[in-house]
Design a protein around this motif. Structure first.
Motif, short mmCIF file in Angstrom:
data_model
loop_
_atom_site.label_atom_id
_atom_site.label_comp_id
_atom_site.label_asym_id
_atom_site.label_seq_id
_atom_site.Cartn_x
_atom_site.Cartn_y
_atom_site.Cartn_z
N ARG A 207 0.84 -1.20 0.00
CA ARG A 207 0.00 0.00 0.00
C ARG A 207 0.87 1.24 0.00
O ARG A 207 0.60 2.21 -0.70
CB ARG A 207 -0.89 0.01 1.24
CG ARG A 207 -2.15 -0.79 1.08
CD ARG A 207 -2.93 -0.85 2.37
NE ARG A 207 -3.62 0.40 2.64
CZ ARG A 207 -4.35 0.62 3.75
NH1 ARG A 207 -4.44 -0.33 4.65
NH2 ARG A 207 -4.94 1.76 3.95
N LEU B 222 -1.20 -1.26 -5.92
CA LEU B 222 -2.46 -1.61 -5.29
C LEU B 222 -3.16 -2.80 -5.94
O LEU B 222 -4.06 -3.38 -5.35
CB LEU B 222 -3.40 -0.40 -5.30
CG LEU B 222 -2.84 0.83 -4.56
CD1 LEU B 222 -3.80 1.99 -4.68
CD2 LEU B 222 -2.58 0.53 -3.10
N GLN C 18 -8.08 -5.26 -5.07
CA GLN C 18 -7.53 -3.91 -5.20
C GLN C 18 -7.31 -3.37 -3.80
O GLN C 18 -8.26 -3.28 -3.01
CB GLN C 18 -8.51 -3.03 -5.97
CG GLN C 18 -8.05 -1.63 -6.24
CD GLN C 18 -7.15 -1.55 -7.46
OE1 GLN C 18 -7.22 -2.38 -8.34
NE2 GLN C 18 -6.29 -0.53 -7.49
N PRO D 164 -6.56 -0.60 -0.87
CA PRO D 164 -6.83 0.83 -0.72
C PRO D 164 -5.50 1.59 -0.63
O PRO D 164 -4.50 1.03 -0.21
CB PRO D 164 -7.60 0.91 0.59
CG PRO D 164 -7.14 -0.29 1.36
CD PRO D 164 -6.80 -1.35 0.36
N ASN E 259 -17.35 -4.43 -2.04
CA ASN E 259 -16.74 -3.62 -0.97
C ASN E 259 -16.24 -4.55 0.11
O ASN E 259 -16.94 -4.83 1.06
CB ASN E 259 -17.76 -2.65 -0.38
CG ASN E 259 -18.28 -1.68 -1.40
OD1 ASN E 259 -17.55 -1.25 -2.29
ND2 ASN E 259 -19.55 -1.33 -1.29
N SER F 50 -13.43 -5.12 2.91
CA SER F 50 -12.38 -4.45 3.67
C SER F 50 -11.53 -5.50 4.36
O SER F 50 -12.05 -6.34 5.09
CB SER F 50 -13.03 -3.52 4.69
OG SER F 50 -12.18 -3.35 5.79
#
Lengths: 153, 185
Positions: free
Chosen positions: A133, A138, B44, B46, B175, B177
């Protein structure tokens, strides 16, 4: 009867071989283009885990690999879990940041494929992920094998 | 006499061995080539968190907390669950708008967030199995939506439209996390 025999005798029995080198060259060029001669020597053990909902990486040239797993000590012995990038083991985990940033500068569409041994603990995987990150790489891919009965995505 | 000899010389390279050389190279590349396809779970990450910026507020009902410990035991919103139940629970949570309309579950698929948190000691395999289940439920939802709207599977649909025009993907954004793991015991 003798008429038929005469006809048969006139036909050529040989297959023309003049074009054979061309065919071989065509195959040769195909395999030369397909071959990727950049295999690294693994210094850590990576037993892939399996998953059902997986996708293929189409552009193999964009991929850069990070290997995480127990270090191979020789004689069937395994050491601590280590991180390997390209041909070298990474001693300092914070060095990944710069390594990956340099790779990203070379190839902005970089995909990082994480090849992690199934017995590795999430702690080190997460540390590597935090470094990625910070580096800005990413797009990642958890490398897994296809489970039996899985449907392609 | 000398002139006569010169005239006889043939200026041609023998080509009979060419096929053999080509064969040799061909066999080399055949042996060296590995046509294995890289497969895996694409994610992907963050961007790194900005210390000056507060994280955006999230309603508690829009967040599904999945905790996995080192033994592979699962807690979903404080309640124990098994791996086999996860897919159904995630689907109920994300697609709550079109299903039970439970006030404790998400407002809409677009606002729903699935959070996966592990211990530092959790084996990678258990974590991937968990992630696999969650991604599987999103795939199921997208598939159902594609069947409903267009009468085809999501895979066929996504092959026909570009990523930007993919309204099903927009309807059910993934979404997920991936929270930083707990130090654990």
């Amino acid at each position: 009867m003798s008429k038929f025999q005469k006809k048969q005798a006139n036909t050529k029995q040989q297959v023309p071989t003049a074009a054979m080198p061309d065919i071989i060259f065509m195959l040769l060029i195909f395999f030369m283009v397909v071959t990727v001669l950049r295999e690294v020597e693994l210094q850590v053990r990576v037993d892939f885990t399996r998953a059902e909902n997986i996708e293929k990486i189409e552009q193999k040239r964009l991929v850069s690999y990070i290997y995480i797993g127990p270090e191979i000590m020789g004689g069937g012995q395994y050491g601590d879990t280590r991180v390997q990038i390209d041909d070298a083991l990474v001693d300092d985990i914070y060095a990944i940041r710069r390594l990956m940033y340099d790779k990203l500068m070379e190839e902005p569409r970089l995909i990082v494929s994480l090849r992690v041994d199934q017995q590795s603990e999430m702690g080190i995987v997460s540390d590597v992920k935090q470094e990625l990150r910070e580096a800005g790489t990413l797009r990642i891919n958890y490398s897994t094998l296809r489970e039996d009965g899985a449907v392609p995505m | 006499m000398f002139l006569k000899k010169r005239a006889r010389e043939v200026a041609e390279v023998p080509q009979a061995g060419m096929a053999d050389i080509a064969f040799l190279l061909l066999i080399f590349f055949l042996v060296v080539t590995t046509i294995d396809v890289d497969t895996g779970i694409g994610m992907q990450l963050p961007p790194p968190p900005d210390p000056d910026q507060e994280p955006p507020p999230i309603l508690e009902r829009n967040l599904m907390n999945i905790l996995v410990n080192a033994q592979g035991l699962i807690l979903i919103n404080e309640e124990p669950a098994s791996l086999g139940q996860v897919q159904q629970l995630v689907m109920d949570f994300v697609d709550n708008e079109n299903r039970a309309q439970d006030p404790n579950l998400s407002q809409s698929p677009r606002q729903a967030i699935v959070s996966i948190k592990t211990d530092r000691q959790t084996p990678y395999e258990i974590y991937i199995n968990m992630l696999d289940e969650v991604i599987g439920s999103y795939r199921q939802l997208r598939n159902e939506a594609a069947q409903r709207e267009f009468g085809i599977t999501y895979r066929e649909y996504s092959n026909r439209v570009s990523r930007e025009d993919d309204i099903i993907r927009e309807m059910y954004p993934r979404n997920i996390s991936l929270a930083e793991p707990d130090p654990g015991s």
